[in-house]
Scaffold this motif. Structure first.
Motif, mmCIF file in Angstrom:
data_model
loop_
_atom_site.group_PDB
_atom_site.id
_atom_site.type_symbol
_atom_site.label_atom_id
_atom_site.label_comp_id
_atom_site.label_asym_id
_atom_site.label_seq_id
_atom_site.Cartn_x
_atom_site.Cartn_y
_atom_site.Cartn_z
ATOM 1 N N HIS A 55 -19.449 83.555 6.929
ATOM 2 C CA HIS A 55 -20.667 84.353 7.045
ATOM 3 C C HIS A 55 -20.284 85.829 6.934
ATOM 4 N N PRO A 56 -21.185 86.680 6.431
ATOM 5 C CA PRO A 56 -20.852 88.104 6.320
ATOM 6 C C PRO A 56 -20.394 88.755 7.616
ATOM 7 N N ILE A 87 -23.273 80.551 -1.017
ATOM 8 C CA ILE A 87 -23.119 82.001 -0.926
ATOM 9 C C ILE A 87 -24.244 82.551 -0.073
ATOM 10 N N PHE A 88 -23.966 83.636 0.668
ATOM 11 C CA PHE A 88 -24.963 84.294 1.497
ATOM 12 C C PHE A 88 -25.522 85.522 0.790
ATOM 13 N N ASN A 89 -26.734 85.907 1.170
ATOM 14 C CA ASN A 89 -27.203 87.233 0.770
ATOM 15 C C ASN A 89 -26.490 88.274 1.631
ATOM 16 N N HIS A 90 -26.719 89.558 1.356
ATOM 17 C CA HIS A 90 -25.958 90.615 2.030
ATOM 18 C C HIS A 90 -26.175 90.624 3.540
ATOM 19 N N THR A 91 -27.392 90.327 3.971
ATOM 20 C CA THR A 91 -27.699 90.385 5.401
ATOM 21 C C THR A 91 -27.328 89.104 6.129
ATOM 22 N N GLY A 92 -27.012 88.045 5.390
ATOM 23 C CA GLY A 92 -26.559 86.812 6.013
ATOM 24 C C GLY A 92 -27.644 85.926 6.573
ATOM 25 N N LEU A 145 -29.495 83.562 13.019
ATOM 26 C CA LEU A 145 -28.305 83.552 13.860
ATOM 27 C C LEU A 145 -28.661 83.689 15.332
ATOM 28 N N ASP A 146 -29.711 84.454 15.638
ATOM 29 C CA ASP A 146 -30.107 84.632 17.040
ATOM 30 C C ASP A 146 -30.583 83.317 17.650
#
Length: 392
Positions: A192-193, A241-246, A266-267
């Motif tokens: 993860h980013p 693959i993730f986007n930039h913000t994850g 994630l929260d």
């Protein structure tokens, strides 16, 4: 006392020598300034002869030409090759099965001399390793064993030597495809980013497992929450693959030739399936086999490769607000079985490797529209499998 004619001749000679020297230096400087700067990358391959291995390839944008400048042949089936941030260490799998299983080797790379020195080889404690990734702190290599359906954690010493595996994790289970999903098959390991979770795609169980990473622990991986998320049965999760913000996951469904879109909160520690996007046209009845997935640095375009009977690169536009996809292009890969492809560091080119045609090709990319166009640049390489780009 020297005659005026002698003095005049001496002045002319000094002037000519000075001009000649300046011209020579200017020529050297000009040659240096005009020396083409190549785009360089490591290329992993499958091998069948002793002189085959993984390559260091240069591509020259001005002339649209490739050049294999280095080959490391002291390794079998180096199908996946990566490097550290300093680019002075190279790591390659040996994708082998059998009693001893597969392994990972480390190499010291001298960029100035274009030379490699083999440092070490360490077992992945399983068969058929097909993917490796570095931890964010570059102190560990994580290897995924496709054949045995497990993963191993190998420590990297300060001198680049690999230690014995300090942790192994085995998956269990199966899915509905009796030809390919009777047992686990780990296919990719992606951080993860935030660098704190490792996502492991398992094609054999139709699950993506999630592990927390803590480098301060003796065994740095532990089961996360959620422990895994499932994909539609028979999909076969491969690369992701993730986007930039994850908060969005784009996952290749290999066996159904789709890109799956998932929301990751994630929260709340929750993964939610949002949609899937077919790589093949409606009504397609041929063999399917999606492979690689990439996102442009600006986050606006997603690229995927499709093997089987399609042999295409598919381009999607990404909706900035929702993360949803819109297909804008499907273009031939220029050969058979586009196992892997990569965007150049400046993203003006896309390089495609056709495994079963023994060739890599270059495509020009329009950064504004995301569209790619095939060039005449080709290089014959035995069974190309994976690209790792050098540069930023």
């Amino acid at each position: 006392m020297k005659s005026p004619s002698y003095i005049l001749l001496l002045c002319i000679m000094v002037t000519l020598y000075s001009c000649g020297s300046t011209t020579h230096e200017n020529a050297k400087q000009s040659a240096t300034e005009t020396q083409p700067t190549p785009i360089s990358f490591w290329l992993g391959t499958y091998t069948s002869k002793p002189d085959e291995g993984f390559h260091l390839i240069n591509f020259y944008p001005e002339s649209h030409t490739f050049d294999s400048v280095l080959i490391q042949s002291d390794i079998n089936n180096p199908s996946f090759v990566i490097s550290n941030q300093k680019r002075d260490l190279v790591f390659a799998v040996q994708e082998e099965g059998g009693e001893k299983g597969g392994s990972v080797s480390s190499f010291r790379f001298d960029q100035a001399a274009n030379t490699l020195k083999k440092l070490s080889t360490s077992s992945t404690k399983g068969s058929g390793p097909c993917y490796i990734t570095l931890s964010p702190d570059e102190k560990y290599i994580f290897a995924g064993n496709y054949g045995s359906g497990d993963l191993a954690v190998l420590p990297i010493q300060d001198d680049g030597m690999l230690g014995e595996a300090i942790q192994t994790i085995s998956h269990s289970g199966s899915s509905i495809n009796q030809d390919r999903q009777t047992s686990p098959h780990v296919h990719s390991l992606v951080f993860h980013p935030n660098g704190k979770q490792l996502f492991v795609s398992d094609l054999g169980t139709d699950k993506v497992y999630v592990y927390d990473f803590d480098p301060s622990r003796e065994q740095p991986l532990s089961t996360s929450d959620p422990r895994h998320f499932s994909v539609k049965a028979g999909s076969g999760p491969r690369h992701l693959i993730f986007n930039h913000t994850g908060d969005k996951i784009y996952l290749i469904h290999e066996m159904t030739s789709e890109v799956g879109l998932y929301d990751y909160n994630l929260d709340e520690k929750k993964v939610t399936f949002l949609d899937s996007y077919a790589l093949t046209p409606q009504g397609f009845n041929g063999e399917k086999g999606a492979a690689e997935i990439r996102i442009s640095k600006d986050g606006q375009y997603l690229y995927a490769s499709n093997r089987g009977d399609s042999n295409e690169i598919i381009v999607f536009r990404i909706n900035e607000q929702t993360g949803t996809l819109e297909k804008i292009q499907a273009i031939t890969s220029g050969g058979l079985t586009p196992r892997n492809f990569a965007l150049s560091p400046d993203e003006n080119f896309v390089f495609v490797g056709n495994q079963n045609s023994d060739v890599i090709l270059a495509y020009e990319r329009n950064p504004q529209s995301g569209i790619i166009k095939k060039t005449n640049a080709e290089l014959a390489i035995h069974r190309p499998v994976y690209f790792f780009m050098l540069g930023k």
